[in-house]
Design a protein around this motif. Sequence first.
Motif, short mmCIF file in Angstrom:
data_model
loop_
_atom_site.label_atom_id
_atom_site.label_comp_id
_atom_site.label_asym_id
_atom_site.label_seq_id
_atom_site.Cartn_x
_atom_site.Cartn_y
_atom_site.Cartn_z
N ARG B 614 -19.33 9.13 6.66
CA ARG B 614 -19.27 8.38 5.43
C ARG B 614 -20.15 9.03 4.38
NH1 ARG B 614 -18.52 2.36 4.23
NH2 ARG B 614 -18.95 2.42 2.01
N PRO B 615 -19.56 9.61 3.38
CA PRO B 615 -20.37 10.16 2.31
C PRO B 615 -20.97 9.04 1.47
CG PRO B 615 -18.05 10.41 1.79
CD PRO B 615 -18.11 9.80 3.15
N ALA B 616 -22.14 9.26 0.99
CA ALA B 616 -22.77 8.27 0.13
C ALA B 616 -21.96 8.15 -1.15
CB ALA B 616 -24.20 8.69 -0.18
N LEU B 618 -22.89 7.83 -4.10
CA LEU B 618 -23.43 8.67 -5.16
C LEU B 618 -23.01 10.13 -4.97
CD1 LEU B 618 -25.22 8.78 -7.64
CD2 LEU B 618 -27.18 9.13 -6.14
N LEU B 619 -22.94 10.50 -3.73
CA LEU B 619 -22.52 11.87 -3.43
C LEU B 619 -21.11 12.11 -3.93
CD1 LEU B 619 -23.24 14.53 -1.96
CD2 LEU B 619 -22.20 13.56 0.06
N ARG B 622 -21.15 12.43 -7.59
CA ARG B 622 -21.65 13.73 -8.04
C ARG B 622 -20.61 14.83 -7.83
NH1 ARG B 622 -24.64 11.50 -10.82
NH2 ARG B 622 -26.86 11.12 -10.49
N PHE B 623 -19.82 14.66 -6.84
CA PHE B 623 -18.78 15.65 -6.59
C PHE B 623 -17.49 15.31 -7.34
CE2 PHE B 623 -19.83 18.87 -3.43
CZ PHE B 623 -21.10 18.47 -3.06
N ASP B 624 -17.55 14.28 -8.10
CA ASP B 624 -16.38 13.82 -8.86
C ASP B 624 -15.21 13.51 -7.94
OD1 ASP B 624 -17.63 13.93 -11.26
OD2 ASP B 624 -17.14 16.04 -11.59
N LEU B 625 -15.51 12.84 -6.88
CA LEU B 625 -14.45 12.47 -5.95
C LEU B 625 -14.45 10.96 -5.80
CD1 LEU B 625 -15.20 15.07 -3.16
CD2 LEU B 625 -13.25 15.11 -4.68
N PRO B 628 -13.96 7.65 -0.40
CA PRO B 628 -12.92 7.24 0.54
C PRO B 628 -13.26 5.92 1.22
CG PRO B 628 -14.22 9.00 1.48
CD PRO B 628 -14.67 8.84 0.06
#
Lengths: 300, 906
Positions: B614-616, B618-619, B622-625, B628
């Motif tokens: 699980r990506p944070a 905020l991450l 920051r990656f403009d994604l 999910p």
Amino acid sequence: MSATTELPTKEAHVLKGHEGAVLAARFNGDGNYALTCGKDRTIRLWNPHRGILIKTYKSHGREVRDVHVTSDNAKFCSCGGDRQVYYWDVSTGRVIRKFRGHDGEVNAVKFNDTSSVVVSAGFDRSLRVWDCRSHSVEPVQIIDTFLDTVMSVVLTKTEIIGGSVDGTVRTFDMRIGREMSDNLGQPVNCISISNDGNCVLAGCLDSTLRLLDRTTGELLQVYKGHISKSFKTDCCLTNSDAHVIGGSEDGLVFFWDLVDAKVLSKLRAHDLVVTSVSYHPKEDCMLTSSVDGTVRVWKK
Amino acid sequence: MGMLLIPRVLNPQVTDEEGRRRFHGAFTGGYSAGYYNTVGSKEGWAPQSFTSSRKNRAGARKQNISDFLDEDEKAELEGQSLSASSQFDTFGFTAAEQSRKQAEKDQYERPSAIPGPVPDELISPVSESIGVKLLLTMGWRRGHSIKDVRASSDARREARKAFLAFSADENTKESLDSLVSETEVETSLDPQSSEDIKFSESTPVYVLNPKQDLHGLGYDPFKHAPEFREKKRSRLSASKEVGFRKPLSMKESLFGPKSGKIAPGFGIGALEELDVEDEDVYAGYDFDQTYVIEDEQPGRPSNDNRLRLTSNEHNVLPGFGAASNSDYSVERFDPPNISKDFVARHKFSGPLEAETKPAVSAPLDVPPPEDNNLKLLIDGFATFVSRCGKLYEDLSREKNQSNELFDFLRGGNGHDYYARRLWEEEQKRSDQSKLLFEVKVSPRVEKMTAETRGSLLGERPLQRSLKEADPSASSGGSFQFPTNLSDTFTKSASSQEAAEAVKPFKDDPAKQERFEQFLKEKYKGGLRTTDSNRVNSMSESARAQERLDFEAAAEAIEKGKAYKEVRRATEQPIDFLAGGLQFTSGGTEQIKDTGVVDMKSSKTYPKREEFQWRPAPLLCKRFDLPDPFMGKPPSAPRARNKMDSLIFLPDTVKDVHQVSESQEPKKEASIEEPEVDLEVEKVERPVDLYKAIFSDDSEDDEEQPMNGKTQEGQEKKNEAAATTLNRLIAGDFLESLGKELGFEVPADVTYPEANKPMEEGNKSKGKPEASFSENRPELKEKSEEKTSSLTLGSEEEKSRKMREKSPRKQSERNDLSSSESSGDERRRKRSKKDRHRNNDSESDSSSDYHKRGSRSRRKRRESSREKRSSHKKHSKHHKTKHSSSSRYSTDEERKDSKREKRRRRD
């Protein structure tokens, strides 16, 4: 041989200045400048094409292990034995921020595409993502699924890829929220991504480079001949993805053909361990750094 | 009156300065004092001006040294005494005295940290005496001998050598020296060396040898090993060259070679410790760098006296010769005399006492008693006694004094038989142990051949030798060591059997045989016999083909087996309904593990595994994604390694009652669910419990660092908001917010079953009244237990709580949701724990846990869990609200502050 002629095997410049081992040499985004760092705790900015030292950055308390420049050349980050990640301003030479949190030495740092975050790989078995936009010095995310030291990290637009001594190359995909762990069975020293983004080149400590297909995790090719057993030596691909370059502990730099894994050329680049190999983003130009304290610029 | 006569002669009258009589007779006014016995003066009496001590109290008067000195001392202090002038001060006493005085004066004027004139006295300026001046004018130069300027060249060379040696020595020390010795070295040595290198015997050289080590006074670590002194000196001088600082050398002498190789040129900061990572890994290994640790023990006697002397020889000062015979000799002791009958083997007195027993004559062979029970008892008892020793017999005899069943112990019925049996048993045991002993000792010591070693290590020996390999070792029933060991090194026998049981080449017995041989070799590891006689008839290509076949078949068998075992493991929860759940998870883990090992052995690198990650948020930002996991509850992190499951294995049994309800739905789910997730769920549970019980609640605040700061201030606002908001709206509001924050609500991807019930739950939140009224009684019960939960008192919160509680009571009605929701909660906790995995509350708590009684444990756990969950609700509630209001308010504030700033700028 036509293959070797397009390889950067002619020494253009020797960049001298570092006292002691140079641990990493990196081109900036457009390849006009280079940053090197080493045991003498300094980071040096060079013009590798003219062989001139431009600036020296001092602030690290211990050796500097990796450095990476933002795409706009305004900032760079560095990391090293003092367990911190430094976020620098290139022109003023000041440290903008220090990211503390790693419990051990930090082996590698990388900016993402937009230079909004720094990802660092540490001895504490974790990848940490640090935010450059906000003033927070807390990590945005800690990825600690690795079982051993993370040696190297590579970022794509959507993924974080880390190579670890536990023998895995782990890809963290932010789009789907999955972690793909490719176990190579050998400690991974350095990872490098092909320019088309389809393959990962992993330098393993059994003196082997392994080329993996990223989508399937399949082992595509194995490159052997060099020595990489106990030091962190880099590997990379040329811009055309036609050749694989790897540093060796005996001071040689190896060039392999990507497809048939033949050693095309062996280059006596340094006297001692080649710590880092970095390829120019556009031209056929290469930087090698070594424990002997020199950085060499190689051109066609 | 005679008294008056005598004083007149002696003039005994005491007068003051002006000749006035001090003392008068008793009748003439006593004594006179002051001004005519008054307090006044000639000018009259002036009273002292009064100063109130109330406001400004009289300060402590500063004492002066002159307060305590006599007149003469004062005069001396001011230097008004007679002394030789510096010009004629032959011996320099006056100069020294003067300088001392000067120093004292200085000292008096500016007091230093070190009281007294000591440091100044130490370093007194040396003025040249008249004698030296005379000599100098006569042409004498400093450092020259006075008696003979043209001394013999030999002597001079010697002297120069000596001086150089000294100065070299001095230089090495100088760098490491403290300040005092440095200055001293300067004063004593530098003028000379700067003026003239030539040096004569006439001027004594004061060689300073300050103590730099941490040994005791007078202790010389190199007393018996002077070689190492030289070594150390060279090392020190070498380190001095590269700029070693004093602390380092200190450390070095303290910890020996720990701080060995450091990259030349780079020391580390004064505040930092030299660490392992400071070692220069890139420097080639230098054998000169190895040195012996200075052992604190003054041992290490050198056996060779001569060596010591010769090595000392070059250290001998010029003018001294090495003694031809040394007084010193190492005391030597002869080795102790060993008596001839000494056997260098320890005899164990305890369990091997059987060895001595056979000497006892055998009792008569007696037919067993008719009573079969008695016979059995006696047999059993005899074996037992033979095993445990005579002591046990005595004990039980005492104990069973009245028990007539044990009459045979006291010479009653069956005693003879017992004696016989006992003897037999002991005989047997002694034989066994003898055998054991022989097997243990003799073959190992004497017959450790290459073959046995090979078989121990699991190497595959050549064809014949396997059967022969040390029959003594394999024959002993009690001695299975080699085979066991080889098992551990190669494949377990069971897997081989399993593989053998499956016969893929049944139709072709020869091939089957070859296949089995292949399997054996494959799992035996080690060297393989490439040329088997049997295969000789086959062609190369056929053999290769067959080999491929075998590989494939072996793999297929392997897979099938692994699959089966996994199946078996996953089915196990049904068998162990209550207790075995956690154990099975361990089981799956292990079995999977063996599967992994198998895979490894069949060379399947690189191996790809996929996990959820699980990506944070905020991450992603920051990656403009897009995230999910937007709006999904944090998932359970998977077990970090096998140890996790191992560690928590024993505790999990107590967990049964909590888990039992949620198990039944899992039975169905577990089969389809990916294995990883399954085990995670099972394994992590106890950790959460510990967390819930023992960790403090403060971590809730840390849960979202972004909101954390604004949280406290927002609390009141939240309450207000909670009361004003319609319940229904609040429910939706919370839900949506929760989604946004990724807190609550719909289950994640890997638990497809979870979605439904949770959604149902969400729906039911929409009409809280219904569910609330339904569950009201329960709630009351609970609310009594919980004290903190009711402070907020918003209804939807209660209903939520209920939803999470209710599964426990209404498991039949709502199995799936119950398990999942509780699972969710746990997962959340777990994830939190994972976020703060640095705190060691986990281990602490578990140790605490063990100490307590199981009963109280359970109770406590329950109550604390409830508290915990209620608290959680609480905080969550806060947070969701907060984030809304805080986001809003912070935006507002930011705007405000910006405005203000602008104003200020303007």
